[in-house]
Every structure is written in C-alpha cells, then in structure tokens.
Scaffold this active site. Structure first.
Site, PDB file in Angstrom:
ATOM      1  N   ASN A   1       0.855  -1.191   0.000  1.00 31.63           N
ATOM      2  CA  ASN A   1       0.000   0.000   0.000  1.00 31.63           C
ATOM      3  C   ASN A   1       0.890   1.240   0.000  1.00 31.63           C
ATOM      4  OD1 ASN A   1      -2.390   1.649   0.476  1.00 31.63           O
ATOM      5  ND2 ASN A   1      -1.665   1.878   2.579  1.00 31.63           N
TER       6      ASN A   1
ATOM      7  N   HIS B   1       1.004   5.090   1.391  1.00 31.16           N
ATOM      8  CA  HIS B   1       0.348   5.918   2.415  1.00 31.16           C
ATOM      9  C   HIS B   1       1.051   7.276   2.467  1.00 31.16           C
ATOM     10  CE1 HIS B   1      -1.900   6.890   6.000  1.00 31.16           C
ATOM     11  NE2 HIS B   1      -0.777   7.340   6.524  1.00 31.16           N
TER      12      HIS B   1
ATOM     13  N   SER C   1       5.042   6.690   2.178  1.00 29.67           N
ATOM     14  CA  SER C   1       5.674   5.399   2.448  1.00 29.67           C
ATOM     15  C   SER C   1       4.946   4.324   1.651  1.00 29.67           C
ATOM     16  CB  SER C   1       5.529   5.018   3.931  1.00 29.67           C
ATOM     17  OG  SER C   1       5.938   6.072   4.779  1.00 29.67           O
TER      18      SER C   1
ATOM     19  N   ASP D   1      -2.000   0.580   8.320  1.00 26.95           N
ATOM     20  CA  ASP D   1      -0.778   1.354   8.013  1.00 26.95           C
ATOM     21  C   ASP D   1       0.402   0.978   8.913  1.00 26.95           C
ATOM     22  OD1 ASP D   1      -2.307   2.724   6.106  1.00 26.95           O
ATOM     23  OD2 ASP D   1      -2.900   4.257   7.536  1.00 26.95           O
TER      24      ASP D   1
HETATM   25  C1  GAR Z   1      -2.426   9.048  -2.608  1.00 24.98           C
HETATM   26  O1  GAR Z   1      -1.916  10.253  -2.133  1.00 24.98           O
HETATM   27  C2  GAR Z   1      -2.201   7.945  -1.605  1.00 24.98           C
HETATM   28  O2  GAR Z   1      -1.006   8.084  -0.875  1.00 24.98           O
HETATM   29  C3  GAR Z   1      -3.392   8.110  -0.714  1.00 24.98           C
HETATM   30  O3  GAR Z   1      -4.450   8.411  -1.568  1.00 24.98           O
HETATM   31  C4  GAR Z   1      -3.948   9.109  -2.702  1.00 24.98           C
HETATM   32  C5  GAR Z   1      -4.462   8.448  -3.951  1.00 24.98           C
HETATM   33  O4  GAR Z   1      -4.134   9.202  -5.062  1.00 24.98           O
HETATM   34  N1  GAR Z   1      -3.650   6.915   0.039  1.00 24.98           N
HETATM   35  C6  GAR Z   1      -4.167   6.921   1.263  1.00 24.98           C
HETATM   36  O5  GAR Z   1      -4.481   7.933   1.844  1.00 24.98           O
HETATM   37  C7  GAR Z   1      -4.334   5.547   1.871  1.00 24.98           C
HETATM   38  N2  GAR Z   1      -4.545   5.644   3.264  1.00 24.98           N
HETATM   39  P1  GAR Z   1      -4.279   8.597  -6.532  1.00 24.98           P
HETATM   40  O6  GAR Z   1      -5.680   7.992  -6.621  1.00 24.98           O
HETATM   41  O7  GAR Z   1      -4.119   9.772  -7.438  1.00 24.98           O
HETATM   42  O8  GAR Z   1      -3.217   7.552  -6.687  1.00 24.98           O
END
Ligand code: GAR
Length: 203
Positions: free
Chosen positions: A110, A112, A139, A148
C-alpha cells in the site's frame, strides 16, 4: 522473464495506478504486469484511465454488499479469475478484514501519504502541518491487519513550507509518490515467488 501478475485496488483518481501501469507497459523488464484494476467506487476516475490503457477495470461497489466479507469475496473472485499473484493498493480507501489480509500476506502493499510510523489513518497532510513538522512524505509498506502498520519498503520525504496548506502539501507529496511506488513494487518483487495455484486459498 516471467512478470508477476499484479492487480491494483483504487477508490479515486488513480494517479499512482496510472504510473504503475505505464511503468509496466513501457519497460519489458519491469517485474510486474498489471492485469486488473478494481475500484470500490464505480465513479472513480481511475477506472476510465485504466480501461483507456487497456487494463481490465472492474467496479465492485461496496454499498451493494451486506458485509465487508461479501464485498471482499467478490474481490477475491475477480482476483482469482485473473490469476493475480500480487496486489498494490493505491488510494484504496476501504479497511480490509483480517481474513482478506491474511489471504494476501506478503503479497499486498500500500502507499500511504506520511512518513510512517507517523500519521497513520486519514488527513495526514493537515495533521503534519498542524504539528509543524519540517518534513512530511509518503511510504510504501506491506499490508497487515493493523492499519498502516506493516513493514515499510521505502519512503520519500518532502519539505513542509511555511505557507503550505493541506492541499498544496498533498500535491507536492503525490508528485513524489509515483516514482516511489514504481521503485517499491520493483523492490518487493525482487525475490517474490508466486504461490502454487494448486495450494492457493480460493475462498
Ligand atoms: C495518494 O496520495 C495515496 O497516498 C493516498 O491516496 C492518494 C491516492 O491518489 N492513500 C491513502 O491515503 C491511503 N490511506 P491517486 O488515486 O491519485 O493515486
């Protein structure tokens, strides 16, 4: 070279998903082949992007299921039917059950948006600004039953400027996430051995 059949789970825009698909499509030596994208939100923009890149893109709306277990059983069915060996969560905003996580232990990662172990959970950018952190970041880690909390594969740090807002910081971090995820997936697959399908859990 045999590439690992990889699925990406999304809930939204899918910019990390797009980066991973393009990395695997542009480099025949990239160790992952992206064979499936699943979104729990039918309107996720990432689904259209994935389809336009020629990747099977499936919406499984969690609201259509009475329980997390039923929702995950449908995800598992799709993953098995596409012979998926590895999963990347990329902006997938559903908490997974311990059963699903243990089915994919060591085979699901994942991304995060924080320097774990700091700021698990939601609103990481706002929390980092409120705490006056000089650095924030992202990360990539293995998914375990605790949110997480799995082993971190790699991280990137980003300077927090005095005038940053949660939105500006989120954009700066996300711009760095794409290469981070491409490198992390490559690293995770270095010594990865796909399971023997005859012994796989097909729940
Ligand atoms: C990213 O910033 C990712 O790190 C975050 O969601 C966004 C997705 O962006 N993930 C989380 O918050 C998970 N807990 P994307 O759809 O443009 O890849």
């Amino acid at each position: 070279m045999t590439r690992t059949r990889t699925a990406i789970l999304i809930s939204g825009g899918g910019s990390n998903m797009e980066a991973l698909i393009k990395a695997s499509q542009s480099d025949p030596d990239y160790p992952a082949e992206i064979v499936l994208v699943i979104s729990n939100r039918p309107k996720a923009a990432g689904l259209t992007k994935a389809a336009s890149l020629g990747i099977p893109a499936v919406a499984i709306d969690h609201k259509d299921y009475d329980s997390r277990e039923d929702f995950e059983a449908e995800m598992q069915r799709q993953l098995i039917s596409h012979n998926v060996d590895f999963i990347c969560c990329a902006g997938f905003m559903r908490v997974l059950t311990g059963q699903f996580v243990s089915n994919w232990a060591g085979r699901m990662i994942n991304i995060h948006p924080s320097l774990l172990p700091k700021y698990k959970g939601l609103n990481t950018h706002a929390r980092a600004i409120a705490a006056r952190e000089p650095w924030h970041g992202a990360s990539v880690h293995y998914v375990t039953a605790d949110l997480d909390s799995g082993s971190v594969i790699t991280q990137i740090r980003v300077k927090v400027d005095d005038d940053d807002t949660p939105e500006s910081l989120s954009q700066k971090v996300r711009a760095q996430e794409h290469n981070l995820y491409i490198r992390a997936l490559k690293f995770a697959l270095l010594d990865f051995t796909p399971r023997d399908p005859s012994t796989s859990d097909k729940r």
